[in-house]
Design a protein around this motif. Sequence first.
Motif, PDB file in Angstrom:
ATOM      1  N   THR A 192       0.697  -1.329   0.111  1.00  0.00           N
ATOM      2  CA  THR A 192      -0.081  -0.020  -0.105  1.00  0.00           C
ATOM      3  C   THR A 192       0.835   1.220  -0.193  1.00  0.00           C
ATOM      4  OG1 THR A 192      -0.140  -0.147   2.447  1.00  0.00           O
ATOM      5  CG2 THR A 192      -1.795  -1.101   1.123  1.00  0.00           C
ATOM      6  N   ARG A 193       2.196   1.046   0.310  1.00  0.00           N
ATOM      7  CA  ARG A 193       2.934   2.277   0.343  1.00  0.00           C
ATOM      8  C   ARG A 193       3.676   2.502  -1.029  1.00  0.00           C
ATOM      9  NH1 ARG A 193       7.427   1.012   5.102  1.00  0.00           N
ATOM     10  NH2 ARG A 193       8.373   3.052   4.139  1.00  0.00           N
ATOM     11  N   MET A 194       3.279   1.642  -2.035  1.00  0.00           N
ATOM     12  CA  MET A 194       3.979   1.813  -3.487  1.00  0.00           C
ATOM     13  C   MET A 194       3.241   2.920  -4.161  1.00  0.00           C
ATOM     14  SD  MET A 194       4.231  -1.113  -6.172  1.00  0.00           S
ATOM     15  CE  MET A 194       2.618  -1.498  -6.751  1.00  0.00           C
ATOM     16  N   VAL A 195       3.991   3.754  -4.879  1.00  0.00           N
ATOM     17  CA  VAL A 195       3.477   4.611  -5.785  1.00  0.00           C
ATOM     18  C   VAL A 195       4.471   4.293  -7.230  1.00  0.00           C
ATOM     19  CG1 VAL A 195       3.471   7.155  -6.500  1.00  0.00           C
ATOM     20  CG2 VAL A 195       3.190   6.257  -3.882  1.00  0.00           C
ATOM     21  N   ASP A 196       3.716   4.237  -8.022  1.00  0.00           N
ATOM     22  CA  ASP A 196       4.429   3.413  -9.341  1.00  0.00           C
ATOM     23  C   ASP A 196       4.239   4.543 -10.376  1.00  0.00           C
ATOM     24  OD1 ASP A 196       5.432   2.209 -11.436  1.00  0.00           O
ATOM     25  OD2 ASP A 196       4.191   0.581 -11.437  1.00  0.00           O
ATOM     26  N   THR A 197       5.398   5.356 -10.664  1.00  0.00           N
ATOM     27  CA  THR A 197       5.307   6.317 -11.878  1.00  0.00           C
ATOM     28  C   THR A 197       5.075   5.883 -13.171  1.00  0.00           C
ATOM     29  OG1 THR A 197       7.594   6.073 -11.834  1.00  0.00           O
ATOM     30  CG2 THR A 197       6.981   8.071 -10.264  1.00  0.00           C
ATOM     31  N   LEU A 198       5.439   4.424 -13.436  1.00  0.00           N
ATOM     32  CA  LEU A 198       5.181   4.001 -14.680  1.00  0.00           C
ATOM     33  C   LEU A 198       3.652   3.816 -15.129  1.00  0.00           C
ATOM     34  CD1 LEU A 198       5.880   2.759 -17.275  1.00  0.00           C
ATOM     35  CD2 LEU A 198       5.847   0.183 -16.080  1.00  0.00           C
ATOM     36  N   ALA A 199       2.817   3.668 -13.910  1.00  0.00           N
ATOM     37  CA  ALA A 199       1.323   3.688 -14.029  1.00  0.00           C
ATOM     38  C   ALA A 199       0.871   4.982 -14.155  1.00  0.00           C
ATOM     39  CB  ALA A 199       0.727   2.981 -12.492  1.00  0.00           C
ATOM     40  N   ILE A 200       1.425   5.936 -13.548  1.00  0.00           N
ATOM     41  CA  ILE A 200       0.988   7.340 -13.606  1.00  0.00           C
ATOM     42  C   ILE A 200       1.351   7.797 -15.001  1.00  0.00           C
ATOM     43  CG2 ILE A 200       1.382   9.723 -12.659  1.00  0.00           C
ATOM     44  CD1 ILE A 200       2.044   8.443 -10.146  1.00  0.00           C
ATOM     45  N   ALA A 201       2.539   7.353 -15.542  1.00  0.00           N
ATOM     46  CA  ALA A 201       2.882   7.841 -17.131  1.00  0.00           C
ATOM     47  C   ALA A 201       2.017   7.320 -18.026  1.00  0.00           C
ATOM     48  CB  ALA A 201       4.202   7.563 -17.191  1.00  0.00           C
ATOM     49  N   ARG A 202       1.587   6.068 -17.911  1.00  0.00           N
ATOM     50  CA  ARG A 202       0.704   5.401 -18.960  1.00  0.00           C
ATOM     51  C   ARG A 202      -0.765   5.742 -18.792  1.00  0.00           C
ATOM     52  NH1 ARG A 202       2.643  -0.807 -17.504  1.00  0.00           N
ATOM     53  NH2 ARG A 202       4.304  -1.133 -19.069  1.00  0.00           N
TER      54      ARG A 202
END
Length: 237
Positions: A113-123
């Motif tokens: 739950t602490r994970m922030v994925d910039t790849l998902a944001i960019a997609r």
Amino acid sequence: MREIVFDTETTGLSPADGHRLVEIGCVELINRCETGRTYHAYFNPNRTMPSEAEAVHGLSIIFLSDKPLFADSVSDLLEFIGDAPLVAHNAQFDFGFLNAELGLCGRDAVCMTRMVDTLAIARQRHPGAKHSLDALCTRYGIDRSHRVKHGALLDAQLLAQLYVELTGGRQIGLSLRSEPAATESLDAHALSPGGKRAARPVRPPRPHAPSMEELLRHQAFISKLADPLWESAATPG
């Protein structure tokens, strides 16, 4: 809000295949601004380094042979990251290796739950575009000219800049907020030393209507204009 942007380098693609973490780099952000605090470490993986992996990050077993084991440095790493959200690019990969190493030394896994994925944001922001770190740095004008090979700390520093751009850009602090911080700051200046609101002086209204003298001067000025636009506009064509 405190966040940690991090990146890892490994001996391969999957901890399930016996691959290990060999480098980690972390960058601290407070309210999406870099504080200058970082954490960086190399680890001896206690295994061979495949040539394909070495070609990516340039870390040889000879270089890593005198570096500490992950278990020897884990306390410092966990102290640095604390309980902050962890930002990574293709974060499932980095979380997978980090938690695998934590498990090997008997530590609790970092909650997903602490994970922030910039790849998902960019997609989500740029569907159909290229989403590699290099491509996104180019899109947002982030200088990556010094990135010859992958390096955990360097990539984390680039990713920190990219994360700021993906989540609002350099003016993120100017967004409208529901927090009363700005109002409280203004109210504090309006209080007297005793804690009571200071009385503000009442200013008399200022007249804004022109005087007769001003009207006459204006009329005299207008009369000197040759072919004013308003007269030609009023004349039928």
